[in-house]
Design a protein around this motif. Structure first.
Motif, PDB file in Angstrom:
ATOM      1  N   LEU A  36       0.819  -1.207   0.000  1.00 28.77           N
ATOM      2  CA  LEU A  36       0.000   0.000   0.000  1.00 28.77           C
ATOM      3  C   LEU A  36       0.856   1.261   0.000  1.00 28.77           C
ATOM      4  N   GLY A  37       0.354   2.283  -0.698  1.00 33.10           N
ATOM      5  CA  GLY A  37       1.143   3.488  -0.935  1.00 33.10           C
ATOM      6  C   GLY A  37       1.097   4.536   0.149  1.00 33.10           C
ATOM      7  N   GLY A  38       0.524   4.230   1.316  1.00 29.54           N
ATOM      8  CA  GLY A  38       0.449   5.197   2.405  1.00 29.54           C
ATOM      9  C   GLY A  38      -0.968   5.666   2.635  1.00 29.54           C
ATOM     10  N   ALA A  39      -1.190   6.256   3.826  1.00 30.71           N
ATOM     11  CA  ALA A  39      -2.523   6.742   4.217  1.00 30.71           C
ATOM     12  C   ALA A  39      -3.568   5.639   4.053  1.00 30.71           C
ATOM     13  N   ALA A  40      -3.192   4.416   4.445  1.00 33.86           N
ATOM     14  CA  ALA A  40      -4.034   3.266   4.123  1.00 33.86           C
ATOM     15  C   ALA A  40      -4.539   2.508   5.345  1.00 33.86           C
ATOM     16  N   ASN A  42      -7.128   2.357   7.054  1.00 32.08           N
ATOM     17  CA  ASN A  42      -8.539   2.727   7.127  1.00 32.08           C
ATOM     18  C   ASN A  42      -9.397   1.479   6.972  1.00 32.08           C
ATOM     19  N   GLU A  43     -10.679   1.664   7.102  1.00 34.60           N
ATOM     20  CA  GLU A  43     -11.595   0.522   7.138  1.00 34.60           C
ATOM     21  C   GLU A  43     -11.507  -0.331   5.880  1.00 34.60           C
ATOM     22  N   TYR A  44     -11.388   0.313   4.726  1.00 40.37           N
ATOM     23  CA  TYR A  44     -11.373  -0.438   3.470  1.00 40.37           C
ATOM     24  C   TYR A  44     -10.218  -1.433   3.436  1.00 40.37           C
ATOM     25  N   PHE A  45      -9.003  -0.955   3.715  1.00 38.04           N
ATOM     26  CA  PHE A  45      -7.839  -1.822   3.595  1.00 38.04           C
ATOM     27  C   PHE A  45      -7.724  -2.795   4.767  1.00 38.04           C
ATOM     28  N   ILE A  46      -8.153  -2.379   5.964  1.00 37.63           N
ATOM     29  CA  ILE A  46      -8.123  -3.321   7.080  1.00 37.63           C
ATOM     30  C   ILE A  46      -9.121  -4.451   6.847  1.00 37.63           C
ATOM     31  N   GLY A 220       5.361   2.715  -8.532  1.00 36.86           N
ATOM     32  CA  GLY A 220       5.039   3.873  -7.708  1.00 36.86           C
ATOM     33  C   GLY A 220       3.591   3.798  -7.247  1.00 36.86           C
ATOM     34  N   LEU A 221       3.389   3.752  -5.931  1.00 35.28           N
ATOM     35  CA  LEU A 221       2.049   3.572  -5.368  1.00 35.28           C
ATOM     36  C   LEU A 221       1.504   4.883  -4.829  1.00 35.28           C
ATOM     37  N   GLU A 222       0.319   5.236  -5.259  1.00 35.37           N
ATOM     38  CA  GLU A 222      -0.355   6.424  -4.734  1.00 35.37           C
ATOM     39  C   GLU A 222      -0.943   6.113  -3.360  1.00 35.37           C
ATOM     40  N   GLU A 223      -1.196   7.171  -2.579  1.00 31.24           N
ATOM     41  CA  GLU A 223      -1.836   6.992  -1.282  1.00 31.24           C
ATOM     42  C   GLU A 223      -3.242   6.414  -1.453  1.00 31.24           C
ATOM     43  N   ASN A 224      -3.664   5.670  -0.439  1.00 31.87           N
ATOM     44  CA  ASN A 224      -4.985   5.028  -0.451  1.00 31.87           C
ATOM     45  C   ASN A 224      -5.147   4.080  -1.638  1.00 31.87           C
ATOM     46  N   THR A 225      -4.027   3.543  -2.084  1.00 33.18           N
ATOM     47  CA  THR A 225      -3.985   2.662  -3.255  1.00 33.18           C
ATOM     48  C   THR A 225      -2.931   1.598  -3.004  1.00 33.18           C
ATOM     49  N   GLY A 226      -3.117   0.458  -3.608  1.00 34.26           N
ATOM     50  CA  GLY A 226      -2.108  -0.580  -3.434  1.00 34.26           C
ATOM     51  C   GLY A 226      -2.193  -1.642  -4.503  1.00 34.26           C
ATOM     52  N   ILE A 227      -1.382  -2.674  -4.312  1.00 32.78           N
ATOM     53  CA  ILE A 227      -1.413  -3.835  -5.192  1.00 32.78           C
ATOM     54  C   ILE A 227      -1.485  -5.097  -4.327  1.00 32.78           C
ATOM     55  N   LEU A 228      -2.230  -6.065  -4.809  1.00 31.95           N
ATOM     56  CA  LEU A 228      -2.272  -7.379  -4.182  1.00 31.95           C
ATOM     57  C   LEU A 228      -1.491  -8.333  -5.068  1.00 31.95           C
ATOM     58  N   VAL A 229      -0.405  -8.885  -4.519  1.00 27.83           N
ATOM     59  CA  VAL A 229       0.489  -9.750  -5.279  1.00 27.83           C
ATOM     60  C   VAL A 229       0.212 -11.204  -4.930  1.00 27.83           C
ATOM     61  N   ASP A 231       0.902 -15.219  -6.994  1.00 28.82           N
ATOM     62  CA  ASP A 231       1.236 -16.046  -8.175  1.00 28.82           C
ATOM     63  C   ASP A 231       1.884 -15.245  -9.301  1.00 28.82           C
ATOM     64  N   ASN A 232       2.920 -14.456  -8.972  1.00 25.51           N
ATOM     65  CA  ASN A 232       3.676 -13.717  -9.990  1.00 25.51           C
ATOM     66  C   ASN A 232       2.882 -12.621 -10.692  1.00 25.51           C
ATOM     67  N   GLN A 233       1.724 -12.280 -10.145  1.00 31.37           N
ATOM     68  CA  GLN A 233       0.919 -11.213 -10.723  1.00 31.37           C
ATOM     69  C   GLN A 233       0.442 -10.293  -9.615  1.00 31.37           C
ATOM     70  N   PHE A 234       0.062  -9.096 -10.009  1.00 28.51           N
ATOM     71  CA  PHE A 234      -0.634  -8.253  -9.045  1.00 28.51           C
ATOM     72  C   PHE A 234      -1.838  -7.603  -9.703  1.00 28.51           C
ATOM     73  N   LYS A 235      -2.802  -7.255  -8.855  1.00 30.32           N
ATOM     74  CA  LYS A 235      -3.925  -6.449  -9.306  1.00 30.32           C
ATOM     75  C   LYS A 235      -3.968  -5.195  -8.454  1.00 30.32           C
ATOM     76  N   VAL A 236      -4.433  -4.112  -9.036  1.00 27.69           N
ATOM     77  CA  VAL A 236      -4.496  -2.825  -8.355  1.00 27.69           C
ATOM     78  C   VAL A 236      -5.769  -2.754  -7.526  1.00 27.69           C
ATOM     79  N   VAL A 237      -5.629  -2.251  -6.297  1.00 25.42           N
ATOM     80  CA  VAL A 237      -6.784  -2.063  -5.413  1.00 25.42           C
ATOM     81  C   VAL A 237      -6.731  -0.642  -4.857  1.00 25.42           C
ATOM     82  N   GLY A 238      -7.896  -0.089  -4.542  1.00 22.73           N
ATOM     83  CA  GLY A 238      -7.933   1.242  -3.947  1.00 22.73           C
ATOM     84  C   GLY A 238      -8.405   2.310  -4.911  1.00 22.73           C
ATOM     85  N   LYS A 239      -8.253   3.570  -4.470  1.00 17.33           N
ATOM     86  CA  LYS A 239      -8.874   4.694  -5.167  1.00 17.33           C
ATOM     87  C   LYS A 239      -7.987   5.372  -6.206  1.00 17.33           C
ATOM     88  N   GLY A 240      -6.675   5.205  -6.104  1.00 18.91           N
ATOM     89  CA  GLY A 240      -5.777   5.982  -6.948  1.00 18.91           C
ATOM     90  C   GLY A 240      -5.105   5.164  -8.030  1.00 18.91           C
TER      91      GLY A 240
END
Length: 286
Positions: A36-40, A42-46, A220-229, A231-240
């Motif tokens: 996660l890129g910071g400021a994370a 919060n309820e959504y990511f927890i 580069g990860l924006e705040e309130n945004t992240g990636i779930l890694v 099996d050698n892949q990731f998908k983007v999660v969050g608002k940014g």
């Protein structure tokens, strides 16, 4: 002596083998990384973290060692630190912290990690995590946790530490991209992860890393945004948005990947729902 043709064949074989080993370095354990890129906190990511860990009743461990000494001393029982996790519904929370690398290398210290379903590494300064845990039983216990299929989440400094190439790891200041400490925990290989990407106008800073290490994938990860890694892949999660520095440019409108000349510095953005192949270092086109 070998004939020229045989020598050339052997040279090609070793070059191919070297490339294969390098590519295989990308392979990720069967665990899950929520980066996660910071400021994370919060309820959504927890809530998302709880889902990955198997539920709010599962044991989690928080590692706050990237934080300042003052922040930790002002919350000696870690009640403020645990509060958002308790408020979300977690019932089995432990905190693991030390500044003593010798202690971090003991069997007694790592016991909380042995039966944890998830670990959350907080923000702060990533060099503090290096000083406390790099090369210790604690780092190995985290590796083993991933190999067992568990989840490790990290935000801000806790995100950057997950890569093998550590950025902003200099105690002299967080604007130094490649400083005193350049080795992270290496959960992801051949990668550098930056955070607070657009919020702090950092979108061009990873080019400093790419000039020295052109083979490295920059994320580069924006705040309130992240990636779930997984099996050698990731998908983007969050608002940014997530910035990708892989030597290509992807056009969403044209659904096309353009290979960039070596002297061209460009990146592109991914957003929630986009997926990326870490082994091939390219966006997954639908």
């Amino acid at each position: 002596m070998f004939p020229k043709t045989a020598t050339a064949t052997l040279l090609f074989f070793f070059m191919a083998l070297t490339f294969q080993v390098k590519a295989q370095k990308q392979v990720h354990p069967k665990g899950k990384l929520l980066i996660l890129g910071g400021a994370a906190t919060n309820e959504y990511f927890i809530d998302y973290f709880a889902e990955l860990a198997g539920g709010f009743d599962r044991k989690i461990v928080i590692i706050p060692s990237a934080m300042t000494d003052n922040a930790i001393e002002n919350d000696p029982d870690f009640e403020r630190l645990k509060k958002p996790f308790k408020n979300a519904g977690f019932t089995n929370i432990e905190v693991l912290h030390t500044r003593d690398k010798v202690l971090a290398d003991t069997k007694e210290f790592i016991k909380p990690l042995l039966d944890a379903e998830g670990v959350w590494i907080t923000g702060g300064r990533q060099w503090r995590l290096v000083q406390s845990y790099l090369g210790t039983r604690t780092q190995n216990a985290l590796d083993q946790l991933l190999k067992k299929g568990k989840v490790i989440a990290g935000t801000s400094a806790g995100a950057s530490i997950m890569a093998d190439l550590l950025v902003r790891g200099d105690p002299a200041g967080n604007t130094i991209m490649l400083g005193e400490y350049q080795e992270g925990f290496g959960f992801l290989q051949n990668i550098a992860i930056d955070q607070h990407h657009l919020a702090r106008n950092r979108q061009f800073d990873l080019f400093e890393v790419k000039r020295v290490h052109p083979e490295v994938l920059g994320i580069g990860l924006e705040e309130n945004t992240g990636i779930l890694v997984t099996d050698n892949q990731f998908k983007v999660v969050g608002k940014g948005y997530v910035g990708i520095y892989d030597g290509t440019r992807w056009s969403a409108e044209r659904d096309t990947i353009y290979q960039l000349p070596k002297d061209v510095e460009q990146f592109y953005f991914l957003r929630e729902g986009n997926a990326y192949d870490l082994k091939e270092q390219r966006i997954i086109l639908k």
